[in-house]
Design a protein around this motif. Structure first.
Motif, PDB file in Angstrom:
ATOM      1  N   PHE A 288       0.810  -1.215   0.000  1.00 50.38           N
ATOM      2  CA  PHE A 288       0.000   0.000   0.000  1.00 50.38           C
ATOM      3  C   PHE A 288       0.844   1.265   0.000  1.00 50.38           C
ATOM      4  O   PHE A 288       0.287   2.377  -0.014  1.00 50.38           O
ATOM      5  CB  PHE A 288      -0.987  -0.012   1.165  1.00 50.38           C
ATOM      6  CG  PHE A 288      -2.352  -0.504   0.775  1.00 50.38           C
ATOM      7  CD1 PHE A 288      -3.421   0.360   0.688  1.00 50.38           C
ATOM      8  CD2 PHE A 288      -2.544  -1.839   0.461  1.00 50.38           C
ATOM      9  CE1 PHE A 288      -4.679  -0.086   0.306  1.00 50.38           C
ATOM     10  CE2 PHE A 288      -3.791  -2.303   0.088  1.00 50.38           C
ATOM     11  CZ  PHE A 288      -4.861  -1.426   0.002  1.00 50.38           C
ATOM     12  N   ASP A 289       2.146   1.124  -0.020  1.00 50.07           N
ATOM     13  CA  ASP A 289       3.002   2.294  -0.198  1.00 50.07           C
ATOM     14  C   ASP A 289       3.257   2.586  -1.673  1.00 50.07           C
ATOM     15  O   ASP A 289       3.931   3.563  -2.008  1.00 50.07           O
ATOM     16  CB  ASP A 289       4.329   2.098   0.526  1.00 50.07           C
ATOM     17  CG  ASP A 289       5.087   0.849   0.073  1.00 50.07           C
ATOM     18  OD1 ASP A 289       4.484  -0.009  -0.613  1.00 50.07           O
ATOM     19  OD2 ASP A 289       6.277   0.713   0.427  1.00 50.07           O
TER      20      ASP A 289
ATOM     21  N   VAL B 164      -1.787   3.624  -5.088  1.00 51.33           N
ATOM     22  CA  VAL B 164      -2.824   3.833  -4.074  1.00 51.33           C
ATOM     23  C   VAL B 164      -3.267   5.285  -4.025  1.00 51.33           C
ATOM     24  O   VAL B 164      -4.470   5.587  -4.062  1.00 51.33           O
ATOM     25  CB  VAL B 164      -2.325   3.356  -2.695  1.00 51.33           C
ATOM     26  CG1 VAL B 164      -3.332   3.716  -1.608  1.00 51.33           C
ATOM     27  CG2 VAL B 164      -2.070   1.853  -2.711  1.00 51.33           C
TER      28      VAL B 164
ATOM     29  N   LEU C 148      -7.842   0.938   3.420  1.00 49.77           N
ATOM     30  CA  LEU C 148      -6.993   2.112   3.621  1.00 49.77           C
ATOM     31  C   LEU C 148      -6.713   2.335   5.104  1.00 49.77           C
ATOM     32  O   LEU C 148      -5.581   2.680   5.490  1.00 49.77           O
ATOM     33  CB  LEU C 148      -7.657   3.349   3.009  1.00 49.77           C
ATOM     34  CG  LEU C 148      -7.740   3.358   1.478  1.00 49.77           C
ATOM     35  CD1 LEU C 148      -8.633   4.494   0.995  1.00 49.77           C
ATOM     36  CD2 LEU C 148      -6.349   3.466   0.851  1.00 49.77           C
TER      37      LEU C 148
ATOM     38  N   HIS D  58      -4.022  -0.134   6.387  1.00 49.34           N
ATOM     39  CA  HIS D  58      -2.632   0.144   6.011  1.00 49.34           C
ATOM     40  C   HIS D  58      -2.187   1.559   6.375  1.00 49.34           C
ATOM     41  O   HIS D  58      -1.100   1.983   5.967  1.00 49.34           O
ATOM     42  CB  HIS D  58      -2.453  -0.112   4.513  1.00 49.34           C
ATOM     43  CG  HIS D  58      -2.551  -1.565   4.155  1.00 49.34           C
ATOM     44  ND1 HIS D  58      -1.488  -2.430   4.278  1.00 49.34           N
ATOM     45  CD2 HIS D  58      -3.605  -2.319   3.728  1.00 49.34           C
ATOM     46  CE1 HIS D  58      -1.866  -3.648   3.913  1.00 49.34           C
ATOM     47  NE2 HIS D  58      -3.140  -3.610   3.584  1.00 49.34           N
TER      48      HIS D  58
ATOM     49  N   VAL E  28      -3.174   4.504   5.472  1.00 45.52           N
ATOM     50  CA  VAL E  28      -3.059   5.462   4.378  1.00 45.52           C
ATOM     51  C   VAL E  28      -3.713   6.786   4.780  1.00 45.52           C
ATOM     52  O   VAL E  28      -4.819   6.802   5.328  1.00 45.52           O
ATOM     53  CB  VAL E  28      -3.712   4.908   3.098  1.00 45.52           C
ATOM     54  CG1 VAL E  28      -3.717   5.956   1.985  1.00 45.52           C
ATOM     55  CG2 VAL E  28      -2.982   3.648   2.643  1.00 45.52           C
TER      56      VAL E  28
ATOM     57  N   HIS F 262      -5.213  10.113   3.239  1.00 47.38           N
ATOM     58  CA  HIS F 262      -5.667  10.774   2.013  1.00 47.38           C
ATOM     59  C   HIS F 262      -6.982  11.462   2.321  1.00 47.38           C
ATOM     60  O   HIS F 262      -7.814  10.913   3.051  1.00 47.38           O
ATOM     61  CB  HIS F 262      -5.852   9.752   0.883  1.00 47.38           C
ATOM     62  CG  HIS F 262      -6.081  10.390  -0.455  1.00 47.38           C
ATOM     63  ND1 HIS F 262      -7.322  10.877  -0.851  1.00 47.38           N
ATOM     64  CD2 HIS F 262      -5.238  10.630  -1.503  1.00 47.38           C
ATOM     65  CE1 HIS F 262      -7.221  11.385  -2.063  1.00 47.38           C
ATOM     66  NE2 HIS F 262      -5.974  11.251  -2.489  1.00 47.38           N
TER      67      HIS F 262
END
Length: 283
Positions: free
Chosen positions: A78-79, A83, A136, A139, A141, A143
């Motif tokens: 997920f890096d 994504v 998301l 992991h 993330v 955003h």
């Protein structure tokens, strides 16, 4: 099991599934999987090109983002810049309520399964907003889209008393992976019986049914939905229904011949992952 599955994939599956198997079970390159996955991503950040086999067209749709994210999840990738680009795309098709639609009207531009029928002004939907948001969160993330999507999911869940199997699976993913555990646990307690009402407990039931392992393809992180005995029973049954040609058959409508093996390849890798996630040998 694994050797038979490998032969099935070699004979029938898409390149991305063959490479997923190689990366996960034969020490192959994860980067090669990512390279192929990038081929499904459009310049707008969304995914198309039959990433979701029942959507045959090139145009981006929300659901193929979920399919791509599950692949990134199994690779712990997920890096990858894919994504953030996908989240930018989701933001561009988000409705006023904060979710993404089940399907966009552009689906009409190419052949597609009959259940992918759009509304002219589609609202946000828990499918696939909830699953994407859950992954998301899992992991970590960051955003801007995730904030609005998470709020949409909470609001949509609050209006639910009964649900359908595919919605229930998305709900389980979101509630198991979202960061706000107190709120998630409370919603799960309220909705657990409604979710279980959509699950088929007979491990050999036929037709388009949804088994415990469809809701928990790996041990759930936070939710207690099925007993250990139920999971073991369904793992035993899953091993027994591996097809003679080595794969696992989809149990939903195959509306055009190519999707049988495209879905079969995707599901075969997923089934092997399930056995591994529960500590079962795939040898």
């Amino acid at each position: 099991m694994e050797r038979e599955a490998e032969r099935y994939l070699q004979l029938n599956a898409r390149l991305i599934e063959r490479l997923r198997f190689e990366a996960l079970y034969r020490g192959g390159s994860k980067e090669r999987v990512l390279q192929v996955l990038r081929g499904y991503q459009n310049p707008d950040g969304g995914f198309g090109h039959a990433m979701e086999p029942d959507l045959r067209g090139p145009s981006s749709q929300p659901e193929p983002v979920e399919v791509a994210f599950w692949i990134l999840d199994e690779l712990d990738a997920f890096d990858d810049p894919m994504v953030a680009a996908a989240c930018d795309y989701l933001a561009s098709v988000t409705t006023k309520d904060g979710g993404v639609p089940f399907v966009l009207p552009t689906v009409k531009e190419a052949p597609h399964a009959p259940w992918w029928e759009p509304q002219e002004d589609p609202p946000g939907s828990l499918i696939p907003t909830a699953s994407i948001a859950g992954l998301l969160h899992k992991h970590g993330v960051k955003h801007p889209w995730l904030e609005s999507a998470t709020s949409f999911c909470w609001n949509a869940l609050a209006r639910i008393d009964e649900t359908t199997p595919y919605h229930a699976r998305a709900i389980v993913t979101f509630l198991d992976l979202v960061d706000d555990r107190e709120r998630a646990d409370a919603e799960f307690a309220r909705l657990k019986e409604a979710i279980l009402a959509t699950v088929t407990m007979d491990p050999f039931a036929e037709g388009e049914v949804h088994f415990p392992l469809d809701f928990a393809p790996a041990p759930l992180r936070h939710l207690s939905l099925f007993s250990d005995e139920t999971i073991e029973e369904h793992l035993d049954a899953l091993a027994r229904v591996q097809a003679p040609e080595g794969g696992w058959e989809p149990n939903f409508l195959m509306w055009t011949p190519v999707v049988r093996h495209e879905w079969g390849g995707y599901l075969t890798v997923a089934r092997l992952n399930t056995f591994r996630a529960y500590g079962r040998s795939t040898a």
